[in-house]
Write an enzyme that holds these catalytic residues in place. Structure first.
Site, mmCIF file in Angstrom:
data_model
loop_
_atom_site.group_PDB
_atom_site.id
_atom_site.type_symbol
_atom_site.label_atom_id
_atom_site.label_comp_id
_atom_site.label_asym_id
_atom_site.label_seq_id
_atom_site.Cartn_x
_atom_site.Cartn_y
_atom_site.Cartn_z
ATOM 1 N N HIS A 72 0.819 -1.207 0.000
ATOM 2 C CA HIS A 72 0.000 0.000 0.000
ATOM 3 C C HIS A 72 0.857 1.263 0.000
ATOM 4 C CE1 HIS A 72 0.349 0.768 4.416
ATOM 5 N NE2 HIS A 72 0.301 -0.534 4.538
ATOM 6 N N ASP A 128 6.353 0.673 6.692
ATOM 7 C CA ASP A 128 4.899 0.480 6.507
ATOM 8 C C ASP A 128 4.318 1.575 5.649
ATOM 9 O OD1 ASP A 128 2.294 -0.334 6.724
ATOM 10 O OD2 ASP A 128 2.043 0.302 8.798
ATOM 11 N N GLU A 146 -4.902 1.665 2.599
ATOM 12 C CA GLU A 146 -4.953 0.473 3.441
ATOM 13 C C GLU A 146 -5.148 0.853 4.902
ATOM 14 O OE1 GLU A 146 -3.124 -2.718 6.059
ATOM 15 O OE2 GLU A 146 -2.634 -0.596 5.873
ATOM 16 N N GLU A 147 -4.536 1.973 5.305
ATOM 17 C CA GLU A 147 -4.443 2.273 6.740
ATOM 18 C C GLU A 147 -5.783 2.620 7.382
ATOM 19 O OE1 GLU A 147 -2.121 1.474 8.482
ATOM 20 O OE2 GLU A 147 -0.195 1.754 7.505
ATOM 21 N N ASP A 206 3.567 -6.399 3.195
ATOM 22 C CA ASP A 206 3.164 -5.338 4.138
ATOM 23 C C ASP A 206 3.597 -5.679 5.563
ATOM 24 O OD1 ASP A 206 2.040 -3.078 5.227
ATOM 25 O OD2 ASP A 206 -0.018 -3.831 5.194
ATOM 26 N N HIS A 250 3.862 2.721 12.518
ATOM 27 C CA HIS A 250 2.948 3.866 12.769
ATOM 28 C C HIS A 250 3.550 4.924 13.690
ATOM 29 C CE1 HIS A 250 -0.839 1.162 11.874
ATOM 30 N NE2 HIS A 250 0.030 1.172 10.895
#
Lengths: 452, 452
Positions: free
Chosen positions: B274, B286, B320-321, B348, B420
């Site tokens: 993503h 990520d 995606e998130e 991912d 994140h």
């Protein structure tokens, strides 16, 4: 029918053994991950002691630190073993420049190689580049005489194991000064034995031969090696360097030893890493991680109340980096005491995520090691191959014929980013990766003790 | 005798096939390691674009960047697929303090969870701590009403796979606000879903339910979570927080797609990661690493002149998130075009040293994948298990019954150090580890294309 019953009995026994082993391994991992001391121990060794080259005050503090830690964990015996070690110091002057034909100059990053003589003031000379050690060996004296040899042999990035790539370049560091001096060079600078292209020079041991003149030897950072090489492609250039490193008389130092005594006390399983490190960075991966792996492994086995069959002897070897006097002295001392060395294991490939173990020994030991593989699968260990043990435990192989040596194998991809460089610091060791290494080694020591 | 000859012929064929595959894999790895573009591509995505949350200007620049890169590599078709995405912004106020009973206060590190409403000025309330989501669910309303709920559930460090540990805590982030609001809480703060104890808060998606009041939700750094918990053990304390994050109307964005057309163009192997990321750090692991893995895999297959049987379609999924609108839209669009989706693969789980692949599919596909294992052994891949594909390719599973999904599995130990968080930056991705991932994925796409 009787055969059938025997078979069931045998299968149950094996399966009981594996179940109890797998339960014990799970306890080891839980200890390492939830009640581990390894990360704090490594922090303290790196920050409270620092880099610790043989013969330095830091090396002596490291011996003291290690003995205190071992005593605090309540092992059966903790003691020092006296050895003689080389004593080399970097001094406080270490600089180099590329001088262009138009008179301009560029400062570059160097580290003297361990054992090198100094430059006695600054030296300056034309640079002659070789892209491989073999090229230098074949060169004519007229090409090299009076010049500074630049060995720009890069580690082979296509090797999956970075240790293989390192092995392929090792000669430029170990023998570069001898080969260059044979042809009349006044100094040698090598491309650092490192995988990435960056600004950190990587030091390491080199040697001289009695019949060959001694010339200064230094490592350039990989990015400065590329700069120097591209500069040379545009025209001649000169190199200026100053280093005030020097050798001192041998010093007294120590291996630091702790034991859990076995049911058969004279049968020894030796395991450890090396306490000394190069004098740059903090010796965090090389080999702080290795000694802490093994310290934590013995601590965990003790905490879990394991009663070993053989004496489990943890050795923090001194002087792996430039002489291996710890390893050599230890093997001889053990032999002279009439001990039986059953097996030895070393961790000296960094504190990265575990992959498996190598076995340097008879095929029957490789087979035995492979029979443990299923127990390690839940912990992502998968590589159980015939291979290499370690430098420190190497002398045991000649002193105790037939002894199997085991080498802990973590993931190798990042090792040569940090090896012998200022970047080999605590912050570049990951807590979980370190802890998983401790647990893998405690598990292997337990399995070796039970099965040998 | 004829049987014997047939057997030899068969063995030769199989062995020729494996030899030619192993030669091709070696070429893939050589490209990735010696002529790779992945590290520079990831640097550019992280530094020239930056973090790229759906609906942001950075996300639009990321779409533009991706299309340009794909075009520069000369794939057969490069195009955008329009989608609708949620648009949430953090705003520029985000602060919090612990207020002690004696009037003193301590500033702590928070990040609003993605999708949270703001605090509309500052809010202040008593803190009530729960060490597990289940404790909150069982709590009496009187204990929670009017207070700020603190969900201090730590990831289980004894799990060897950090993704399992993450899964065990996921509910506190996803459902914490709903469960706390059901009992009348005025806000919720969670312990960051992270493995190490450090100062980085880790954001991530959360959700509201229509019938439940919406309350602000934030993540505390793990070290501040421990501080708050130990402070609460000494006595009551209050919590002050301000966040001006808010939701905007849905925005237009795009999946970015490139193809190498196959002999059977309508039979598609989809693979990707993503493109969007959280708005803190640079989305390096990520999922910058994931999209670059797949971009580089397709580039290598093209450079090596591989002519695919099926169309190899690289998709950089958007969103995606916080919504998975890219994945959902793509599956429906492909179905509506009457395409046959043969297999899908996602990366991912970060840019770390490869361990293997998961297969989410029928046993026959797991068996097929395991038949590739020997080809991957020289590259240290060893884990080929039934498991999970990925969020973006997930919707293909319902739209195309029976399609096997594959998930790339790198080492998981460091992933939740960065996930994140502000620390998910390019500098925390290792060049060789990234390159080995690209090569592993190119190899798997090649083997799937040949064997499906």
């Amino acid at each position: 029918m009787r055969h059938f019953i025997h078979l069931i009995a045998l299968v149950s026994l094996v399966s009981y053994g594996q179940n109890s082993d797998s339960t014990f391994l799970r306890s080891i991992y839980d200890q390492a991950l939830s009640n581990g001391r390894s990360y704090e121990d490594l922090r303290s060794l790196c920050k409270d002691v620092g880099p610790r080259l043989s013969g330095s005050a830091e090396a002596e503090m490291a011996v003291y630190w290690s003995k205190l830690r071992m005593e605090s964990y309540g092992f059966d015996h903790v003691y020092l073993q006296e050895i003689k070690v080389p004593h080399w110091e970097r001094g406080n002057k270490e600089s180099a420049w590329i001088k262009l034909e138009n008179g301009e100059f560029i400062k570059v990053n160097i580290l003297a190689l361990g054992g090198s003589i100094g430059t006695n003031g600054s030296i300056e000379g034309d640079i002659v580049e070789f892209s491989h050690m073999d090229e230098l060996k074949k060169a004519k004296r007229s090409k090299v005489e009076g010049k500074i040899v630049f060995l720009n042999q890069a580690m082979d990035e296509q090797q999956i194991s970075t240790f293989k790539a390192y092995g392929g370049c090792y000669a430029i560091r170990g023998n570069g000064a001898v080969e260059a001096a044979k042809l009349g060079a006044i100094a040698v600078v090598i491309r650092s034995l490192a995988m990435p292209v960056d600004d950190h020079p990587h030091t390491g041991s080199m040697h001289y031969e009695d019949s060959i003149p001694r010339i200064p030897a230094a490592a350039l950072s990989t990015s400065d090696a590329e700069l120097l090489s591209s500069t040379l492609k545009k025209g001649k250039c000169r190199f200026v360097m100053e280093m005030d490193c020097r050798n001192f008389p041998d010093a007294v130092s120590y291996n630091v030893i702790a034991e859990l005594e076995g049911e058969h006390p004279n049968e020894i399983i030796t395991f450890g890493g090396h306490l000394d490190s190069w004098d740059t960075g903090e010796g965090a991966h090389d080999d702080g991680a290795g000694v802490i792996h093994c310290l934590e492994a013995l601590r965990i086995l003790k905490v879990l109340g394991y009663k070993p069959k053989h004496t489990l002897r943890l050795v923090f070897f001194m002087n792996e980096e430039n002489g291996n006097m710890g390893g050599k002295t230890y093997a001889q001392w053990s032999h002279d005491r009439g001990e039986q060395q059953i097996a030895a294991l070393e961790s000296d490939r960094g504190g990265f995520s575990p992959r498996g173990f190598d076995c340097d020994g008879d095929e029957k030991y490789v087979t035995m090691m492979r029979s443990f593989q299923a127990l390690f699968t839940p912990y992502d260990l998968h590589a159980f191959n015939k291979g290499y043990g370690g430098v420190d435990i190497g002398p045991l192989k000649t002193t105790f014929k037939g002894i199997p040596l085991f080498g802990f194998v973590p993931d190798s991809q990042r090792y040569f980013d940090f090896h012998h460089a200022p970047s080999d610091v605590f912050e570049n060791v990951n807590k979980r990766e370190l802890e998983l290494g401790c647990a893998a080694i405690a598990s292997m020591i337990y399995l070796l003790d039970k099965n040998l």
